[in-house]
Design a protein around this motif. Sequence first.
Motif, PDB file in Angstrom:
ATOM      1  N   ALA A 114       0.838  -1.206   0.000  1.00 29.57           N
ATOM      2  CA  ALA A 114       0.000   0.000   0.000  1.00 29.57           C
ATOM      3  C   ALA A 114       0.872   1.254   0.000  1.00 29.57           C
ATOM      4  CB  ALA A 114      -0.921  -0.001   1.217  1.00 29.57           C
ATOM      5  N   ALA A 115       1.968   1.211   0.725  1.00 29.02           N
ATOM      6  CA  ALA A 115       2.869   2.371   0.762  1.00 29.02           C
ATOM      7  C   ALA A 115       3.504   2.609  -0.607  1.00 29.02           C
ATOM      8  CB  ALA A 115       3.946   2.171   1.817  1.00 29.02           C
ATOM      9  N   ARG A 116       3.648   1.572  -1.389  1.00 25.38           N
ATOM     10  CA  ARG A 116       4.235   1.726  -2.730  1.00 25.38           C
ATOM     11  C   ARG A 116       3.385   2.620  -3.621  1.00 25.38           C
ATOM     12  NH1 ARG A 116       5.117  -3.905  -2.299  1.00 25.38           N
ATOM     13  NH2 ARG A 116       7.153  -4.208  -1.338  1.00 25.38           N
ATOM     14  N   LEU A 117       2.082   2.612  -3.418  1.00 20.87           N
ATOM     15  CA  LEU A 117       1.193   3.490  -4.189  1.00 20.87           C
ATOM     16  C   LEU A 117       1.569   4.953  -3.949  1.00 20.87           C
ATOM     17  CD1 LEU A 117      -1.336   3.727  -6.006  1.00 20.87           C
ATOM     18  CD2 LEU A 117      -2.694   3.739  -3.918  1.00 20.87           C
ATOM     19  N   ALA A 118       1.773   5.316  -2.679  1.00 20.74           N
ATOM     20  CA  ALA A 118       2.187   6.688  -2.354  1.00 20.74           C
ATOM     21  C   ALA A 118       3.595   6.954  -2.872  1.00 20.74           C
ATOM     22  CB  ALA A 118       2.128   6.916  -0.850  1.00 20.74           C
ATOM     23  N   GLU A 119       4.468   5.979  -2.740  1.00 18.18           N
ATOM     24  CA  GLU A 119       5.845   6.132  -3.222  1.00 18.18           C
ATOM     25  C   GLU A 119       5.869   6.365  -4.730  1.00 18.18           C
ATOM     26  OE1 GLU A 119      10.065   3.651  -3.160  1.00 18.18           O
ATOM     27  OE2 GLU A 119       8.242   2.735  -2.377  1.00 18.18           O
ATOM     28  N   ASP A 120       5.062   5.628  -5.472  1.00 21.21           N
ATOM     29  CA  ASP A 120       4.992   5.807  -6.925  1.00 21.21           C
ATOM     30  C   ASP A 120       4.479   7.207  -7.283  1.00 21.21           C
ATOM     31  OD1 ASP A 120       5.897   3.220  -7.227  1.00 21.21           O
ATOM     32  OD2 ASP A 120       3.920   2.389  -7.720  1.00 21.21           O
ATOM     33  N   TRP A 121       3.447   7.667  -6.584  1.00 20.71           N
ATOM     34  CA  TRP A 121       2.900   8.994  -6.851  1.00 20.71           C
ATOM     35  C   TRP A 121       3.939  10.065  -6.560  1.00 20.71           C
ATOM     36  CZ3 TRP A 121       1.906  13.492  -4.162  1.00 20.71           C
ATOM     37  CH2 TRP A 121       1.100  14.428  -4.812  1.00 20.71           C
ATOM     38  N   LEU A 122       4.627   9.940  -5.421  1.00 19.12           N
ATOM     39  CA  LEU A 122       5.664  10.914  -5.075  1.00 19.12           C
ATOM     40  C   LEU A 122       6.800  10.892  -6.089  1.00 19.12           C
ATOM     41  CD1 LEU A 122       5.746  10.421  -1.216  1.00 19.12           C
ATOM     42  CD2 LEU A 122       4.992  12.463  -2.451  1.00 19.12           C
ATOM     43  N   GLY A 123       7.146   9.718  -6.594  1.00 11.82           N
ATOM     44  CA  GLY A 123       8.189   9.615  -7.618  1.00 11.82           C
ATOM     45  C   GLY A 123       7.786  10.330  -8.897  1.00 11.82           C
ATOM     46  N   GLN A 124       6.524  10.188  -9.295  1.00  5.48           N
ATOM     47  CA  GLN A 124       6.034  10.895 -10.480  1.00  5.48           C
ATOM     48  C   GLN A 124       6.111  12.401 -10.281  1.00  5.48           C
ATOM     49  OE1 GLN A 124       2.071   9.416 -10.955  1.00  5.48           O
ATOM     50  NE2 GLN A 124       2.718   7.446 -11.790  1.00  5.48           N
ATOM     51  N   GLN A 125       5.717  12.861  -9.101  1.00 12.92           N
ATOM     52  CA  GLN A 125       5.772  14.291  -8.813  1.00 12.92           C
ATOM     53  C   GLN A 125       7.218  14.791  -8.809  1.00 12.92           C
ATOM     54  OE1 GLN A 125       2.973  16.240  -8.682  1.00 12.92           O
ATOM     55  NE2 GLN A 125       2.134  14.290  -9.346  1.00 12.92           N
ATOM     56  N   ARG A 126       8.118  14.012  -8.245  1.00 16.05           N
ATOM     57  CA  ARG A 126       9.531  14.407  -8.219  1.00 16.05           C
ATOM     58  C   ARG A 126      10.082  14.527  -9.633  1.00 16.05           C
ATOM     59  NH1 ARG A 126      11.474  10.659  -5.059  1.00 16.05           N
ATOM     60  NH2 ARG A 126      11.784   9.225  -6.779  1.00 16.05           N
TER      61      ARG A 126
END
Length: 113
Positions: free
Chosen positions: A74-86
């Motif tokens: 579940a945390a990977r979903l947030a990690e992926d979104w943050l990576g896209q934003q970065r």
Amino acid sequence: MANLDAIFHSLADTTRRAVLARLALGPASVSELAAAHTMALPSFLKHLRVLEDSALIETTKSGRVRTCRLRPEAARLAEDWLGQQRRLWEARLDQLDAFLAQQPTDEGRCDEE
């Protein structure tokens, strides 16, 4: 299924982040997790419910002991979104850097009046 809004809502609270940090070390019982916090058990259980609803943790019950485990997927979903934003902001900053590099400089200018 994890929901990005629910994940960030869960992460917005200090108590819930502390629970996640503890669970990163391994599973723990509800009473073990609650002992580290100075709040009534019903209030603490509400925090666990928020974490469960966001799919960041799962709980299982064996007899009278309820054990919590981290769900890193579940945390990977947030990690992926943050990576896209970065990546988006890095690209924008690279464009700004390139633009500024093309601008004439004021090397001979004196700023004193």
